[in-house]
Design a protein around this motif. Structure first.
Motif, PDB file in Angstrom:
ATOM      1  N   GLU A 104      17.868 100.926   4.752  1.00  0.00           N
ATOM      2  CA  GLU A 104      17.164  99.671   5.004  1.00  0.00           C
ATOM      3  C   GLU A 104      18.135  98.701   5.655  1.00  0.00           C
ATOM      4  O   GLU A 104      19.216  98.426   5.112  1.00  0.00           O
ATOM      5  CB  GLU A 104      16.637  99.088   3.694  1.00  0.00           C
ATOM      6  CG  GLU A 104      15.741  97.859   3.890  1.00  0.00           C
ATOM      7  CD  GLU A 104      15.091  97.436   2.583  1.00  0.00           C
ATOM      8  OE1 GLU A 104      14.002  97.959   2.262  1.00  0.00           O
ATOM      9  OE2 GLU A 104      15.697  96.602   1.879  1.00  0.00           O
ATOM     10  N   LEU A 105      17.785  98.228   6.830  1.00  0.00           N
ATOM     11  CA  LEU A 105      18.615  97.292   7.601  1.00  0.00           C
ATOM     12  C   LEU A 105      17.995  95.903   7.500  1.00  0.00           C
ATOM     13  O   LEU A 105      16.816  95.723   7.805  1.00  0.00           O
ATOM     14  CB  LEU A 105      18.683  97.747   9.067  1.00  0.00           C
ATOM     15  CG  LEU A 105      19.227  96.769  10.108  1.00  0.00           C
ATOM     16  CD1 LEU A 105      20.673  96.404   9.822  1.00  0.00           C
ATOM     17  CD2 LEU A 105      19.097  97.359  11.513  1.00  0.00           C
ATOM     18  N   ILE A 174      14.552  89.616   9.166  1.00  0.00           N
ATOM     19  CA  ILE A 174      14.077  90.891   9.695  1.00  0.00           C
ATOM     20  C   ILE A 174      14.497  92.006   8.742  1.00  0.00           C
ATOM     21  O   ILE A 174      15.652  92.055   8.286  1.00  0.00           O
ATOM     22  CB  ILE A 174      14.660  91.160  11.104  1.00  0.00           C
ATOM     23  CG1 ILE A 174      14.289  90.017  12.058  1.00  0.00           C
ATOM     24  CG2 ILE A 174      14.179  92.505  11.651  1.00  0.00           C
ATOM     25  CD1 ILE A 174      15.057  90.050  13.364  1.00  0.00           C
ATOM     26  N   LYS A 175      13.567  92.910   8.446  1.00  0.00           N
ATOM     27  CA  LYS A 175      13.870  94.076   7.621  1.00  0.00           C
ATOM     28  C   LYS A 175      13.277  95.316   8.277  1.00  0.00           C
ATOM     29  O   LYS A 175      12.101  95.326   8.635  1.00  0.00           O
ATOM     30  CB  LYS A 175      13.306  93.919   6.205  1.00  0.00           C
ATOM     31  CG  LYS A 175      13.621  95.112   5.295  1.00  0.00           C
ATOM     32  CD  LYS A 175      13.267  94.843   3.837  1.00  0.00           C
ATOM     33  CE  LYS A 175      11.774  94.784   3.621  1.00  0.00           C
ATOM     34  NZ  LYS A 175      11.426  94.663   2.178  1.00  0.00           N
ATOM     35  N   VAL A 222      23.221  96.815   5.412  1.00  0.00           N
ATOM     36  CA  VAL A 222      22.574  98.127   5.419  1.00  0.00           C
ATOM     37  C   VAL A 222      22.797  98.753   4.046  1.00  0.00           C
ATOM     38  O   VAL A 222      23.933  98.775   3.542  1.00  0.00           O
ATOM     39  CB  VAL A 222      23.154  99.050   6.514  1.00  0.00           C
ATOM     40  CG1 VAL A 222      22.408 100.391   6.518  1.00  0.00           C
ATOM     41  CG2 VAL A 222      23.084  98.392   7.881  1.00  0.00           C
ATOM     42  N   LYS A 223      21.739  99.244   3.412  1.00  0.00           N
ATOM     43  CA  LYS A 223      21.869  99.910   2.116  1.00  0.00           C
ATOM     44  C   LYS A 223      20.957 101.124   2.083  1.00  0.00           C
ATOM     45  O   LYS A 223      19.973 101.218   2.818  1.00  0.00           O
ATOM     46  CB  LYS A 223      21.538  98.954   0.978  1.00  0.00           C
ATOM     47  CG  LYS A 223      20.107  98.446   0.964  1.00  0.00           C
ATOM     48  CD  LYS A 223      19.885  97.491  -0.205  1.00  0.00           C
ATOM     49  CE  LYS A 223      18.443  96.987  -0.221  1.00  0.00           C
ATOM     50  NZ  LYS A 223      18.203  96.052  -1.361  1.00  0.00           N
ATOM     51  N   LEU A 231      25.850 100.339   2.379  1.00  0.00           N
ATOM     52  CA  LEU A 231      26.480 100.976   3.528  1.00  0.00           C
ATOM     53  C   LEU A 231      27.225  99.973   4.395  1.00  0.00           C
ATOM     54  O   LEU A 231      28.234 100.303   5.021  1.00  0.00           O
ATOM     55  CB  LEU A 231      25.423 101.699   4.363  1.00  0.00           C
ATOM     56  CG  LEU A 231      24.580 102.737   3.606  1.00  0.00           C
ATOM     57  CD1 LEU A 231      23.475 103.278   4.490  1.00  0.00           C
ATOM     58  CD2 LEU A 231      25.462 103.878   3.107  1.00  0.00           C
ATOM     59  N   LEU A 232      26.714  98.752   4.452  1.00  0.00           N
ATOM     60  CA  LEU A 232      27.368  97.699   5.234  1.00  0.00           C
ATOM     61  C   LEU A 232      27.041  96.364   4.589  1.00  0.00           C
ATOM     62  O   LEU A 232      25.878  96.046   4.365  1.00  0.00           O
ATOM     63  CB  LEU A 232      26.869  97.720   6.686  1.00  0.00           C
ATOM     64  CG  LEU A 232      27.451  96.645   7.612  1.00  0.00           C
ATOM     65  CD1 LEU A 232      28.888  97.004   7.977  1.00  0.00           C
ATOM     66  CD2 LEU A 232      26.610  96.513   8.877  1.00  0.00           C
TER      67      LEU A 232
END
Length: 796
Positions: A104-105, A174-175, A222-223, A231-232
């Motif tokens: 998911e960003l 935003i997702k 980011v996860k 992740l980020l």
């Protein structure tokens, strides 16, 4: 029995067979003159697109000579925000791990200027394989998911488009949730897209981007979908080593952009470490017996004394070798260095590497690099084989510089000394044009091949100018156009005519044909464009009353809503309605006929309008391919132009030239790499038709069925031409009754074994005209037209 009698008997038998089996019988009426055909229907359109000029026709071998084309763009970090200041199209910053799959960003984004919204990238494999969410795309009217795959020339929409805009100055949340083949997109907490795309990559990096828009991004995270693995969680660092398009580092060096430039906004700073180093470019064609003019501008930046440097060519040959040119020394001031290089014959090669090197522990700036064969420079600077390709099709008129390229073109950046010319305002059509080929070069080329020049002016439409390059906001665009006319047509004592003379051209160019911008439909309303015409046309004619003016007609439907008001309300101000039509190549059989119907609709409207003398200029036409389908389409539409000669006066296809590295628009007439070129089938057919041009269309009676046929005659009436396209999958026999005894007849025909056949760099003549047999007896000529063929019958 005399041989002549046998030949006559054989011809009679053959003709009888053809006539008896003829599926189509046509009668030519040489004395029935239907309309004149202007030779300008065999014109061309030269746009700066996909290295047609810079990297192609213009003979400088260096790409990105002034380093304006680079990946840094306007990206920068401002605290925890990433800022994109460039208004160029397709600006991307990619980061993350290529092995990320389901994630998911999330991020926040704010538009600060420009024409569209944001691009959020996911599942990025490389520069040519990725997906992105386009928010506020299509002139800030829609949201959609787009994907570009390995077999695609460009990105295209996947799933539905939804209406939506991005406001300037507002932060958006935003997702993007990627899971398997599915992506869900939310904007400000509301889901707007849910797309399943089986062809999308299963893993890849993420990224942010813009398209002709300035923006800011923050809080990028980011996860994994289990909500446990982050992740980020920090702002990616954009302060990375720049990448110069078409250039590489040579040795261990640090590269950076500098705004201390000879022209434009960029030069390159080279800082060497413990070894000599610099920059290099591959793919140079070095020919035996040729001399090369090599030049660049350089200066040193460190506090040492003079710094020596070298130009080098390395040739990839069995013997190897590094061949240096005369060296120079750098000082604290910009200086141009120029040498001549003549390779030893045994070292000539088609893939040489050109280098500029400085010593270890040095820092220098470099700008405006040029490598040009001396013989090309002496003959005007054009690449000879491509100039010959243009000359081979004998265009009567050439429209330039665009196309979309014209809508932001600043003509004053393309005159004067090559090293002082400014670059195009932004990257377009895969290039940041450096304007080496400008007004003077264009007109010199036209004069050399006998073509009339036609210039398309920039009318200053906001979407192409002020919104992308804010420094253009205060430009007087009418004066800009009038200055251009004066530069071309004014006397040597006028303001801009004097500058032309100082640039080496004392005599006026007398450019007759001008067009007021390009494809304005969609960028402005029809009422706004009519106002532009009413503003520009009188001023341009006042500058030179002898000019002919074209205005931008429709390029999509419903066409009448654009074309009719312009004809009705401004028709007395112009001479030509510039019309565009591109077709799917599968419409080679019926596409030309549909265009003909609209020409007749326009003709009927013009005849009722205040100016009955308005003519049509089909200034961009083509079928979008380079296989045999586009050859059939070309013959069909050229026949339409000849049939509509009383209303269609000029026509020019697009594209004309295209480098084979281009990522889109595979429809060009002339296709090339750095060594050679090949003609597409549309070139082959248009050349054949052009070689058999005659100015008078004559009557043709009979049922041509599915053939597309036109008959013409020479001015003196002694030669007749029948141009025919058989777009069907059946061979067809045709009997032509001329009404007078035929002295001689011939058939030149083009066909292919398959509709998908094409010419290539390796096989440039796979599709070409060939002589085919005809039968003649008395007043009748018989021919056979194979399936999917195009040919010209010449009758004397």
């Amino acid at each position: 029995m005399p041989k002549s009698f046998l030949n006559a008997l054989l011809s009679f038998i053959l003709l009888s067979v053809v006539a008896s089996a003829a599926e189509i019988e046509l009668t030519l009426q040489p004395d029935k003159e239907l309309n004149r055909i202007d030779e300008k229907i065999y014109s061309q359109f030269l746009e700066h697109i996909y290295h047609s000029v810079n990297g192609g026709l213009w003979g400088d071998l260096v790409w990105n000579r002034s380093f304006e084309d680079n990946t840094q763009g306007g990206w920068a970090c401002n605290g925890n925000e990433i800022v994109q200041k460039s208004l160029d199209v397709d600006q991307r910053f990619v980061f993350g791990d290529p092995n990320w799959s389901d994630y998911e960003l999330t991020l926040e984004a704010r538009k600060t200027g420009g024409t569209e919204g944001f691009l959020v990238l996911y599942r990025v494999q490389n520069d040519k394989e990725f997906s992105w969410v386009n928010l506020g795309g299509w002139q800030n009217t829609k949201h959609a998911v787009e994907r570009r795959g390995a077999k695609q020339n460009r990105q295209s929409a996947v799933g539905p488009m939804v209406a939506g805009t991005i406001e300037t100055g507002k932060w958006y949340e935003i997702k993007i949730r990627c899971e398997g083949n599915n992506v869900k997109v939310s904007l400000d907490g509301k889901q707007i897209l849910d797309v399943t795309d089986p062809e999308a990559a299963k893993a890849g990096c993420v990224g942010i981007g813009t398209w002709a828009t300035q923006a800011e991004f923050r809080n990028i995270g980011v996860k994994s979908l289990d909500d446990k693995t982050v992740l980020l969680d920090k702002t990616p660092d954009v302060a990375r080593q720049i990448k110069l398009r078409h250039w590489e580092s040579s040795g261990a060096v640090d590269l950076a952009l500098s705004d201390d430039a000879v022209n434009g906004k960029s030069s390159v700073k080279i800082t060497t470490k413990d070894e000599p180093g610099g920059i290099q470019q591959k793919g140079f064609v070095i020919r035996d017996g040729e001399t090369y003019i090599v030049s660049c501008w350089m200066k040193k930046l460190d506090g040492k004394g003079e710094i020596p440097f070298h130009f080098h060519f390395q040739h990839d040959i069995p013997k190897g070798g590094l061949y240096g040119l005369n060296q120079g020394v750098l000082t604290n001031e910009w200086k141009q260095f120029q040498v001549e290089y003549k390779p030893v014959s045994e070292f000539g090669n088609d893939d040489a590497i050109f280098r500029i090197l400085i010593p270890a522990h040095s820092t220098a700036l470099v700008d405006q690099i040029s490598v040009m064969p001396k013989s090309w420079a002496a003959s005007g600077g054009f690449r000879p084989d491509l100039l010959n390709a243009i000359d081979g099709i004998k265009p009567k008129l050439i429209r330039w510089p665009g196309g979309c390229f014209a809508s932001a073109y600043r003509w004053k950046d393309g005159i004067g000394s090559q090293d002082k010319r400014g670059p195009y305002p932004f990257t377009i059509w895969d290039d940041r044009e450096v304007n080496s080929y400008g007004t003077d070069e264009f007109i010199a080329m036209c004069r050399r091949i006998g073509a009339e020049p036609m210039i398309v002016i920039n009318a200053g439409t906001p979407g192409w100018n002020a919104k992308r390059t804010p420094e253009c906001a205060d430009v007087d665009w009418v004066q800009e156009a009038c200055d251009w006319i004066e530069y071309c047509n004014g006397t040597a004592t006028s303001k801009w005519g004097k500058i032309r003379a100082e640039n080496g051209h004392p005599e006026p160019y007398n450019v007759k044909y001008w067009e007021i911008d390009n494809e304005t439909q969609g960028g402005v309303t029809v009422e706004e464009y009519i106002a532009i015409v009413k503003k520009f046309a009188p001023a341009m004619r006042k500058t030179d009353p002898s000019i002919k003016l074209a205005v931008a007609g429709s390029h999509f439907g419903p066409r009448e809503k654009w074309d009719f008001p312009i004809i009705d309300e401004a028709g007395n101000l112009f001479d030509y309605l510039s019309f565009h039509q591109y077709d799917n190549p599968d419409t080679f059989a019926d596409g030309p006929g549909k265009i003909e119907q609209y020409f007749r609709t326009l003709q009927a409207h013009i005849e009722k309008s205040p100016n009955k003398d308005v003519k049509i200029f089909d200034s961009e036409w083509n079928a979008q391919s380079t296989d045999w389908r586009t050859g059939l389409y070309c013959g069909g539409i050229l026949n339409v132009f000849e049939r509509c000669g009383n209303v269609v006066e000029i026509a020019a296809p697009a594209l004309f030239l295209r480098h084979d590295t281009a990522t889109d628009w595979d429809n060009a007439f002339v296709n090339f790499d750095n060594k050679s070129w090949y003609p597409a089938p549309n070139y082959v057919v248009m050349k054949l038709w052009r070689e058999h041009y005659a100015p008078i269309r004559i009557g043709l009676e009979g049922d041509a069925k599915k053939l597309n046929v036109v008959a013409t005659k020479s001015e003196d009436g002694k030669i007749l031409y029948v141009k025919a396209v058989n777009p069907t999958d059946k061979e067809c026999t045709v009997s032509l009754n001329v009404g007078k005894d035929v002295k001689q007849a011939s058939l030149r025909l083009v066909k292919a074994d398959s509709l998908r056949d094409r010419n290539t760099l390796d096989k440039p003549d796979a599709i070409k005209p060939e002589d085919r047999p005809v039968t003649i007896i008395g007043r009748t000529v018989g021919v056979v037209l194979p399936a999917y063929s195009a040919g010209v019958v010449t009758i004397q």
